[in-house]
Design an enzyme around this catalytic site. Structure first.
Site, PDB file in Angstrom:
ATOM      1  N   ASP A  91      50.486  39.576  36.740  1.00 58.83           N
ATOM      2  CA  ASP A  91      49.315  40.418  36.966  1.00 58.83           C
ATOM      3  C   ASP A  91      49.565  41.746  36.281  1.00 58.83           C
ATOM      4  OD1 ASP A  91      46.769  41.152  38.373  1.00 58.83           O
ATOM      5  OD2 ASP A  91      48.098  42.688  39.172  1.00 58.83           O
ATOM      6  N   GLU A 175      46.500  36.584  33.915  1.00 60.10           N
ATOM      7  CA  GLU A 175      45.119  36.632  34.345  1.00 60.10           C
ATOM      8  C   GLU A 175      44.284  36.991  33.126  1.00 60.10           C
ATOM      9  OE1 GLU A 175      46.839  39.135  34.166  1.00 60.10           O
ATOM     10  OE2 GLU A 175      45.886  41.023  34.707  1.00 60.10           O
ATOM     11  N   ASP A 268      49.683  44.257  43.846  1.00 59.36           N
ATOM     12  CA  ASP A 268      49.891  43.677  42.518  1.00 59.36           C
ATOM     13  C   ASP A 268      50.668  42.366  42.596  1.00 59.36           C
ATOM     14  OD1 ASP A 268      48.534  45.655  41.026  1.00 59.36           O
ATOM     15  OD2 ASP A 268      50.253  46.997  41.261  1.00 59.36           O
TER      16      ASP A 268
END
Ligand SMILES: [Zn+2]
Length: 310
Positions: A91, A175, A268
């Site tokens: 991420d 992502e 996160d």
């Protein structure tokens, strides 16, 4: 010394049919110096930065803020998958450059506050120097040199991190981000001016300074076919433990506490677990660092995640 290719083999003039100066002629002068024949220029000496010279078909001479450079273009071999079946979710964020689903947080180096102060000092001096003066040029050259240092550091970090990812993991999941859309200006039009324009410009600068795009691209090049892009909606709002999606679960920039099951974790890291799970959304074992609790399930509204200004 006879002309030779970078790897020491004799110079070949085949291969490059359509290109004129594809003959890379390099002589190694000693342990630290070599020279290359630049068309219309002659022999140019350069300092070697590698012990083993790569075999290159082309090279490029550039002038950057920190001097002249000669770069030889080689295509590095992709890194073999470790074959351990390991998957990693990444991420990318502003507070933490890359949160990995194995619990690690990686940060792209930035300029130190001392270096940033140095930049501001030279910008200020440059702005106050008389127009077209040598002093103005010199001050802005110092600014450019410091900014080049920052870019070099970022690039170095991206190279090292992407090599580590390609070497240690079979499947690397990022992502899906649209950095171009994310960093679009908030300026708006004259008829419909945007709001928070300065704040958005600042955020854009931070996003671009993270090297997200470069990390993704270099990882893809080093681990071809092993990088997957996971659609990002809700990765930051979804509970990686029970799958509950609620904007209220994200307490602030760093904290994630699921409003349904009470799973608490760094925000996160929680997102990186979701990315690692991929589209199949399988549950992953919760690491010890993130302790769960129990709170009553509350009704909540679910909305498309917005780009949050924090
Ligand atoms: Zn939950």
């Amino acid at each position: 010394m006879p002309a030779a290719n970078l790897d020491g083999s004799p110079v070949l003039n085949g291969e490059g049919k359509q290109v004129m100066h594809r003959r890379v002629v390099v002589q190694k002068l000693n342990r630290k110096w070599a020279q290359v024949k630049v068309p219309d220029c002659g022999w140019v000496r350069f300092r070697l930065t590698r012990r083993d010279l790569p075999s290159a078909k082309t090279f490029r001479v550039t002038y950057r803020n920190n001097g002249w450079h000669v770069a030889f273009a080689t295509v590095p071999e992709p890194i073999d998958a470790p074959g351990n079946g390991e998957k990693i979710g990444i991420d990318r964020g502003v507070a933490i450059t890359a949160a990995l689903s194995d619990g690690r947080t990686l940060n792209c180096p930035q300029l130190s506050s001392k270096e940033q102060a140095e930049i501001r000092k030279h910008q200020r001096r440059g702005a106050r120097a008389p127009k077209n003066s040598a002093q103005k040029t010199a001050e802005y050259a110092k600014v450019a040199k410091l900014k080049a240092r920052e870019a070099n550091r970022r690039k170095d970090w991206c190279e090292k991190t992407s090599t580590m990812l390609a070497r240690d993991f079979d499947v690397i999941r990022f992502e899906k981000l649209n950095i171009k859309n994310m960093t679009a200006s908030a300026k708006g039009t004259a008829e419909q001016p945007g709001c928070n324009v300065r704040a958005k410009a600042g955020l854009n600068r931070v996003i671009l300074a993270q090297g997200w795009g470069l990390l993704h691209r270099r990882t893809g090049e080093k681990a071809p076919g092993r990088v997957e892009d996971v659609p990002s909606p809700y990765t930051s709002l979804r509970c990686s433990d029970c799958g509950w999606i609620d904007k209220n679960s994200r307490k602030n920039q760093a904290e994630f506490v699921c409003s349904a099951c009470g799973f608490a974790c760094n925000a996160d890291l929680n997102a990186s677990f979701n990315v690692a799970a991929g589209q199949d959304g399988k549950k992953r074992p919760r690491p010890m660092a993130c302790a769960g609790g129990t709170t009553p399930r509350t009704r909540s509204s679910v909305r498309e995640p917005q780009l949050l200004l924090w």
